[in-house]
Structures are given as structure tokens and as C-alpha cells.
Scaffold this active site. Structure first.
Site, PDB file in Angstrom:
ATOM      1  N   MET A 161       0.882  -1.171   0.000  1.00  0.00           N
ATOM      2  CA  MET A 161       0.000   0.000   0.000  1.00  0.00           C
ATOM      3  C   MET A 161       0.919   1.220   0.000  1.00  0.00           C
ATOM      4  O   MET A 161       1.563   1.512   1.008  1.00  0.00           O
ATOM      5  CB  MET A 161      -0.837  -0.067   1.278  1.00  0.00           C
ATOM      6  CG  MET A 161      -1.792   1.047   1.450  1.00  0.00           C
ATOM      7  SD  MET A 161      -2.966   0.675   2.770  1.00  0.00           S
ATOM      8  CE  MET A 161      -1.962   0.764   4.197  1.00  0.00           C
ATOM      9  N   TYR A 436       0.713   3.718  12.836  1.00  0.00           N
ATOM     10  CA  TYR A 436       0.447   3.559  11.390  1.00  0.00           C
ATOM     11  C   TYR A 436      -1.023   3.235  11.112  1.00  0.00           C
ATOM     12  O   TYR A 436      -1.811   3.114  12.030  1.00  0.00           O
ATOM     13  CB  TYR A 436       1.431   2.607  10.716  1.00  0.00           C
ATOM     14  CG  TYR A 436       1.465   1.148  11.131  1.00  0.00           C
ATOM     15  CD1 TYR A 436       0.498   0.547  11.903  1.00  0.00           C
ATOM     16  CD2 TYR A 436       2.527   0.356  10.695  1.00  0.00           C
ATOM     17  CE1 TYR A 436       0.571  -0.799  12.238  1.00  0.00           C
ATOM     18  CE2 TYR A 436       2.606  -0.996  11.025  1.00  0.00           C
ATOM     19  CZ  TYR A 436       1.625  -1.556  11.784  1.00  0.00           C
ATOM     20  OH  TYR A 436       1.690  -2.868  12.109  1.00  0.00           O
ATOM     21  N   GLU A 437      -1.337   3.171   9.826  1.00  0.00           N
ATOM     22  CA  GLU A 437      -2.729   2.976   9.378  1.00  0.00           C
ATOM     23  C   GLU A 437      -3.645   4.112   9.827  1.00  0.00           C
ATOM     24  O   GLU A 437      -4.801   3.877  10.188  1.00  0.00           O
ATOM     25  CB  GLU A 437      -3.270   1.646   9.916  1.00  0.00           C
ATOM     26  CG  GLU A 437      -3.207   0.579   8.896  1.00  0.00           C
ATOM     27  CD  GLU A 437      -3.506   1.112   7.505  1.00  0.00           C
ATOM     28  OE1 GLU A 437      -2.626   0.934   6.657  1.00  0.00           O
ATOM     29  OE2 GLU A 437      -4.553   1.717   7.264  1.00  0.00           O
ATOM     30  N   GLY A 438      -3.126   5.344   9.830  1.00  0.00           N
ATOM     31  CA  GLY A 438      -3.884   6.483  10.356  1.00  0.00           C
ATOM     32  C   GLY A 438      -3.675   6.492  11.854  1.00  0.00           C
ATOM     33  O   GLY A 438      -4.093   5.560  12.555  1.00  0.00           O
TER      34      GLY A 438
END
Ligand SMILES: Cc1cc2nc3c(=O)[nH]c(=O)nc-3n(C[C@H](O)[C@H](O)[C@H](O)COP(=O)(O)OP(=O)(O)OC[C@H]3O[C@@H](n4cnc5c(N)ncnc54)[C@H](O)[C@@H]3O)c2cc1C
Length: 592
Positions: A161, A436-438
Site C-alpha cells: 500500500m 500507522y494505518e492512520g
């Protein structure tokens, strides 16, 4: 340190909280019956403890290495990955049409929890491949699907990603990577991405990058972002075999606090004229497509918190049984520290937070299953529930992962701080999950600004929690009646906080207290779901079933509701009054 998958607790949570068997028997997943659960989980567990868990320590000590432009994983990783994808584990909930097992996401989530406990650095790679497969299934052209999906679904190839750039982290509207049409339906991609998990590695022959980039003259901000599939190795159009290297490279991997064997790569695209890519979805709608992948990754990031916490708990428990210090009253010799009430409190806190996190994450996965497979109103409600529970799972469960791994060190005393023990690795590995991941701050903002608005202030979920508390309060056993009353109070705190948050839509106050609000929501959801599972355990015991998992479910629920849930009273105060005490500029330090 060995890892033993907690199959009993996982199966009980899947069924008493996330209603897996009930949904399967009602036909939600077509002809899939409920009898396969036990064998899938047992096999996943065998692979976790037998193959993945032994990689974990070496992964931490040796880590991923960057040598002459190549990323090398430690000895044994390539073989483990090969065994993993050949066993079909990459595709538990991916569609049968593309070669997947087509099983419920709840079951896939439970398997992923087990593999992540065994070796988080390993499990991060398939999370991305599975998320990318979901995106391609939903948005890619038939030609792209035919070329890439079979090998991604099987796991023969992996995926990434590619969102983050140096100037575009939380604020993806700022990203600059470019995509220029070549006139033949393909695009030339150029620019730099940073922090790309498994952007390069030596586990598979090809790596498929999903890259966010801007077309020429695209609108500014997030409305001008498109999504492209950019493989490391281009397939030969004529026979589909891999041959030509695309114009992209990993230029560095990061030195990190934890997850040392998960390569975090700086990627350069198009140094020699442009990497070739294909558009996925519509032009300028790339972020919306990417959310398919990000939502799954957010669920699994929350689960990483639960998984690492479980691993830390098992290690702390084993240590507490053999380490002797002090004497509990009545003992002539030194006691194992597990006999000291304060150590028991730490262990109970760990176990209760894990159970609450698991309950919330599996409930989110159940909502995803129903949003995919139910129809009519049930499907719409499930979609809203999945939307609400995703940021809560990501933020609350990753936070408890850090807390529980920290408690794990505490139980070890000084030995917890010494790397040789291995407890410190869990703490270091878990610390990335709130980032991470927002980041969790961004999750909290998503919850208060978008998800509450879309779901009418989470009204149906608050009603569900109230139903659980009322049913428990109506029970004849004093224990359950008390649990019901306490959960009712907790839900009352969440209702009051939610009304306040909704009344401040668009105001700075709403953003200022979003983080304590997520915590309050997470604790309330944990208390309600655990009470539901305790009631189910009680029913089974009353019908004559004897299983330690049932008694543990009741003990853990009681501990959570009586010891952790009371924090919601304080969190409500923080939500109602927190904004006033932190108005911009209230500290001289904050002035320019
Ligand atoms: C090990 C690792 C692996 C990663 N893997 C990937 C990957 O595979 N693919 C990928 O694309 N990215 C990946 N990332 C990037 C990761 O998702 C970002 O680091 C994360 O989204 C935060 O962005 P940032 O680091 O730029 O922090 P910033 O955005 O600079 O944030 C710094 C702080 O400010 C806060 N903040 C920022 N904006 C706001 C706002 N509007 N309101 C309130 N607070 C705000 C944040 O919460 C945070 O506390 C990875 C990162 C790491 C460290």
C-alpha cells in the site's frame, strides 16, 4: 518463548460475542457450515506455533537487511512464507471465484490474530496482500483482475500500500507522486514514497504495488488522487510469464524501534522514464478505492494490538509461575510471584483488556461479514456498525496492545527490561500500532466527525449495549444483576458523552476531546460485549457443560466491568470539560 494459540477463548468469543455459528446456521454464508471452524483454527494454530513462532526472536535480532539494492529477510523466512501460501492461508476470506476459501471474515480475523501473535513481522505482509486483493476485486478492470488476482489471492505474489510521502503523512491530500497517461491505456508513474511495509523483499518473485498518484491537471487535495497498480515485474503480454523489471526500486529500509523483520521501505518510482502502471477505479477517485484496503488494514492493526498483548500475557504468566519472591501469608518458603495480589491484578488486567479488545475486533469483523452478505435493512445497519467499530478497533485495541505489553514487562520486574528475556520485543513491536494505518488521533477524528454523524450518533449501538445491560440486570444471580447495573451506568456515560460530541459538530471542542471519547467508547463496548459473553457462559454452565473457558469468561467479564469500566465516569468528565482546559495558546510553550 513458545506460543500456544488460545483456541478455546477465541472460539468462544467468535460464537458468544460475534455470533459466528448462529450466522452460519442462518445461511448468511450460503452453504458454508459451522463445523469447519474448529479444524480451520486448529490448523492455523499449528502453523503459528510450529512454524511462525520460532521465527519471531530471530526476526527481531537479525531483522530485514538491505544489501546492494535487495532486501533480505532472515534465514527460514522464505521457506515459512512458501509453506504458508501453499497451505492456502492467504485466502481464508477471499472469494472462491478467485481461488480463495470464501470463509467469513470473522474466521479470517481469528486466524490472523493467531499468526500475528506468533510473529507480527511475518503477518504484516499478508494483511497488505489480502487488502490489495479486496481493492482489485471491487475496482480493477477485468484484464487487471485476470492478470494479478489469482497470484495475489493465493499469496504467490505479495502486495503493498503506497500512500505515504515525506510531506504527505496523515494529510494525503498533499501527495505529489505523478501519473502521466501513455496513450495506450497505461500510465507512467514517478515520485517517492516512504515507510512502505514489505515494499521490497525476497519472499516472492513479484511484488504488486498499489500506488496513489496525481494525474496531470487533477484537482488539488484528496479529490485529485488516483489509484494505480504498479508491479515490480511486468508480465509478458503474450504468455503471462514474468520477465521485465518495472522502473521502480527500494532505495533504503528504515532502522526501527520494533518489527525488525518487517522491511519498511523508501520507494522510488520512475527514475528512468516512469514505472508502468494501470488505473484502478475511476480517475481522481483513488482515495475512495483505497479505503477498501485501509478499512481492512485498520481492523487488522487493531487486532495486532490484541495479538501482541496475548503473546505478552502468555510470557508474563509463565514467568509469574516460576519467579519466586517474598512470601504470601501462611507460606514457609518463597512464593511464586503469581501468588501476590498485585501481580495477579496485573495479569487479570492484561487478560481482561485482551478479552475486551478481541470482543470489539471480532464484532467489527462480524459487521463486515453482514455488510457483505446480509440484505435489506440488516445490511445497511451492518455497514454503519462496521464504519463505527473500525476506528474504535484500530484506536482502542492498538492502545491496549501497548498497555498490556508494558504490563508484561512490569510482571517480569528488571528482567522485563533486559532484551534477553524477550518480553521487551512485544512492547517494542506493539508500539507502532497506534501510529500507522492512520494515527489514533486521526481515528478519533474520523469517529467523531464522520462515523457518528452517519449513524445518527451511534443510536442503534447504544441501544444494543443497553439491551445487554438490562438483560444482565434482570438475571436472578446477584453477580449478573450487579454486572447489568454497572454496564448500564457505563452506557449512560457513553450516551452523555455522545450527545455532547454531536452537539459540538464542526467546533474545535469536538476535535479536542475525540481521543478520550474513543477510549470511553472502547471501554463501554468492551464491558457490554464481555457481559454478553459472560451470560452465554452462564447459560452453558447451567446446561451442564463444563469447560474452564466458560468460568474464565465470567471471571474476566466481572474483572473488566468492576475494575476497568469505572474509568468511564472520569472519561466522561474529560469529554465534557476537557476542551476548556486546553484552549489553543493556554500554554506559553505553544506560542510561536
Ligand atoms: C513502520 C511503519 C510502517 C508503515 N507502513 C506504511 C505502508 O505500508 N504504507 C504507507 O503508505 N504508509 C505506511 N506508514 C506510514 C504511516 O501510515 C504514517 O506514518 C502515519 O499515517 C502518520 O503519518 P506521519 O508519520 O506523516 O505523521 P504526521 O501526519 O506528521 O503526524 C504527526 C502527529 O500529528 C498528528 N496529526 C497530524 N494531522 C493531524 C490532524 N489533522 N489533526 C490532529 N492531529 C494530527 C498525528 O496524529 C501525529 O500524532 C508506515 C509507517 C511506519 C512507521
Amino acid at each position: 518463548m513458545e506460543y500456544s494459540p488460545p483456541l478455546g477463548a477465541i472460539t468462544f468469543a467468535l460464537n458468544s460475542i460475534a455470533d459466528l455459528t448462529a450466522d452460519l446456521e442462518a445461511g448468511l454464508h450460503g452453504a458454508t457450515g459451522s463445523d469447519m471452524q474448529a479444524s480451520v483454527l486448529a490448523e492455523a494454530g499449528r502453523f503459528a506455533s510450529g512454524v511462525l513462532a520460532p521465527l519471531n526472536r530471530q526476526g527481531d535480532l537479525v531483522g530485514a537487511r538491505f544489501e546492494a539494492g535487495q532486501v533480505k529477510l532472515p534465514n527460514g523466512w522464505r521457506e515459512a512464507y512458501s509453506g504458508w501460501f501453499r497451505a492456502g492461508w492467504n485466502s481464508v476470506d477471499l472469494p472462491e471465484e478467485w481461488g480463495g476459501m470464501g470463509l467469513p471474515t470473522r474466521l479470517a480475523a481469528a486466524c490472523m490474530e493467531i499468526w500475528t501473535s506468533a510473529c507480527m513481522s511475518f503477518a504484516l505482509c499478508p494483511v497488505l496482500t489480502q487488502g490489495a486483493s479486496d481493492v482489485l476485486i471491487d475496482y480493477a478492470s477485468d484484464a487487471v483482475k485476470a492478470r494479478y488476482l489469482p497470484k495475489l489471492v493465493s499469496g504467490e505474489w505479495t502486495a503493498t500500500m503506497n500512500l505515504t510521502e515525506p510531506q504527505a503523512g496523515s494529510d494525503l491530500g498533499n501527495l505529489r507522486c505523478k501519473a502521466v497517461p501513455r496513450g495506450d491505456g497505461t500510465y507512467r508513474i514517478s515520485g517517492q514514497k516512504i515507510f512502505i511495509t514489505y515494499g521490497e523483499h525476497d519472499l516472492t518473485d513479484n511484488i504488486v504495488h498499489l500506488v496513489l498518484a496525481r494525474l496531470p491537471d487533477s484537482p488539488k487535495g484528496t479529490k485529485g488522487i488516483s489509484l494505480f497498480i504498479v508491479p515490480k515485474v511486468l508480465s509478458d503480454e503474450s504468455d503471462g510469464s514474468s520477465c521485465v523489471r518495472n522502473d521502480l526500486a527500494c532505495i533504503r529500509i528504515e532502522e526501527k524501534l520494533g518489527i525488525h523483520a518487517s522491511p519498511t521501505c523508501a520507494m522510488s518510482f520512475g527514475e528512468n522514464g516512469g514505472a508502468i502502471g494501470w488505473l484502478v477505479g475511476e480517475e481522481n477517485k483513488g482515495l475512495a478505492c483505497m479505503f477498501t484496503m485501509m478499512n481492512k488494514a485498520r481492523l487488522y492493526t487493531g487486532l495486532q494490538g490484541v495479538a501482541i498483548a496475548e503473546r505478552a500475557y502468555q510470557q508474563a504468566l509463565a514467568f509469574a509461575k516460576i519467579r519466586r519472591q517474598g512470601r504470601v501469608s501462611g507460606r514457609a518458603e518463597m512464593s511464586p510471584i503469581i501468588e501476590h495480589p498485585d501481580v495477579r491484578r496485573n495479569l487479570m488486567t492484561m487478560k481482561a483488556l485482551i478479552a475486551a479488545g478481541r470482543a470489539i475486533a471480532y464484532s467489527a469483523a462480524a459487521a463486515i461479514d453482514r455488510a457483505n452478505c446480509a440484505s435489506g435493512l440488516a445490511r445497511e445497519e451492518a455497514r454503519l456498525l462496521a464504519g463505527l467499530l473500525t476506528p474504535i478497533t484500530k484506536a482502542f485495541c492498538s492502545e491496549i496492545g501497548v498497555e498490556v505489553t508494558s504490563l508484561g514487562l512490569q510482571v517480569h520486574g528488571g528482567m522485563g527490561f533486559i532484551e534477553e528475556t524477550g518480553a521487551a520485543q512485544h512492547y517494542r513491536d506493539s508500539r507502532i500500532t497506534p501510529i500507522y494505518e492512520g494515527t489514533n488521533g486521526i481515528q478519533a477524528i474520523d469517529l467523531v466527525t464522520r462515523k457518528l454523524a452517519r449513524s445518527n450518533g451511534a443510536a442503534f449501538l447504544l441501544d444494543t449495549f443497553d439491551d445487554i445491560s438490562r438483560q444482565a440486570a434482570a438475571a436472578r444471580e446477584p453477580l449478573f444483576a450487579n454486572l447489568g447495573l454497572l454496564v448500564g451506568e457505563t452506557v449512560g456515560h457513553l450516551r452523555a458523552a455522545t450527545s455532547y460530541i454531536c452537539s459540538k459538530a464542526g467546533a474545535e471542542e469536538q476535535l479536542a476531546v475525540a481521543t478520550p471519547y474513543v477510549r470511553l467508547f472502547g471501554i463501554t463496548a468492551g464491558a457490554a460485549y464481555l457481559t454478553k459473553s459472560a451470560a452465554a457462559a452462564q447459560r452453558s454452565l447451567a446446561s451442564g457443560v463444563e469447560d474452564p473457558v466458560l468460568r474464565d469468561a465470567i471471571a474476566v467479564s466481572r474483572f473488566f466491568v468492576e475494575n476497568i469500566a469505572p474509568a468511564t465516569a472520569g472519561l466522561l468528565r474529560s469529554v465534557l470539560h476537557g476542551a476548556d482546559s486546553m484552549k489553543a495558546g493556554c500554554l506559553s510553550d505553544f506560542l510561536a
